[in-house]
Write an enzyme that holds these catalytic residues in place. Structure first.
Site, PDB file in Angstrom:
ATOM      1  N   PRO A   1      -9.379  -0.471  -6.692  1.00  0.00           N
ATOM      2  CA  PRO A   1     -10.248  -1.649  -6.620  1.00  0.00           C
ATOM      3  C   PRO A   1     -10.903  -1.921  -5.267  1.00  0.00           C
ATOM      4  O   PRO A   1     -10.650  -2.943  -4.620  1.00  0.00           O
ATOM      5  CB  PRO A   1      -9.299  -2.782  -7.016  1.00  0.00           C
ATOM      6  CG  PRO A   1      -7.970  -2.334  -6.508  1.00  0.00           C
ATOM      7  CD  PRO A   1      -7.960  -0.841  -6.722  1.00  0.00           C
ATOM      8  N   CYS A   2     -11.804  -1.043  -4.863  1.00  0.00           N
ATOM      9  CA  CYS A   2     -12.523  -1.255  -3.605  1.00  0.00           C
ATOM     10  C   CYS A   2     -13.427  -2.482  -3.692  1.00  0.00           C
ATOM     11  O   CYS A   2     -13.813  -3.038  -2.661  1.00  0.00           O
ATOM     12  CB  CYS A   2     -13.305  -0.006  -3.217  1.00  0.00           C
ATOM     13  SG  CYS A   2     -14.436   0.595  -4.476  1.00  0.00           S
TER      14      CYS A   2
END
Length: 164
Positions: A124-125
């Site tokens: 989850p950047c």
């Protein structure tokens, strides 16, 4: 024995995803503007990723349970592993990640590694924001980052709310 990479696709509310990998795990998840199709044979690992991503986008999944095999430097992989520790519906800054890695002066390097993340959504950047709380760069484009954060907030808190 040679392992061939395969791919499949998934239509999401924010465009197509191309899911790449092999029997051993997922190597990439990328946003695409058009249907990227799929390989003739799709390994079970990619089918599981497709199913879990469908659950994520429908609000039924907050954590992924998949074998991931991103290609990158040791530092990039360290950053990507740290990103997976950011809880659903929450954000951290690039500085937070650098501190977590005990590399406080590597904020820009953390940002660069974040931008090179090959496995969108699952790693989850999109949950990484600027130190001032503002949305900053996202390889999948800022409008998608904003959508993903609002999507997570709507399921975390039980109602749609604007984070930004």
């Amino acid at each position: 024995m040679s392992i061939l990479l395969s791919h499949t696709s998934l239509l999401t509310p924010i465009d197509w995803l191309r899911i790449e990998g092999d029997d051993l795990g997922i190597t990439a998840v990328k946003f695409m503007s058009e249907n990227p199709g799929e390989s003739e044979e799709v390994p079970a690992a990619l089918v599981h990723a497709q199913e879990q991503l469908e659950e994520y986008f429908s609000g039924k999944r907050q954590h992924f349970e998949l074998s991931l095999r991103p290609t990158g430097t040791d530092f990039q992989r360290m950053v990507w592993n740290a990103l997976q520790g950011i809880p659903f519906g929450q954000t951290q800054s690039y500085g937070d990640i650098a501190s977590l890695l005990k590399k406080e002066k590597a904020v820009r390097a953390v940002g660069a590694a974040n931008g090179q993340n090959p496995i969108a959504v699952i790693v989850p950047c999109h949950r990484v924001i600027g130190a001032n709380g503002q949305l900053t760069g996202y390889a999948g484009e800022l409008w998608r980052k904003k959508w993903l954060l609002a999507h997570e907030a709507s399921f975390k808190y039980g109602k749609q709310q604007s984070l930004f």
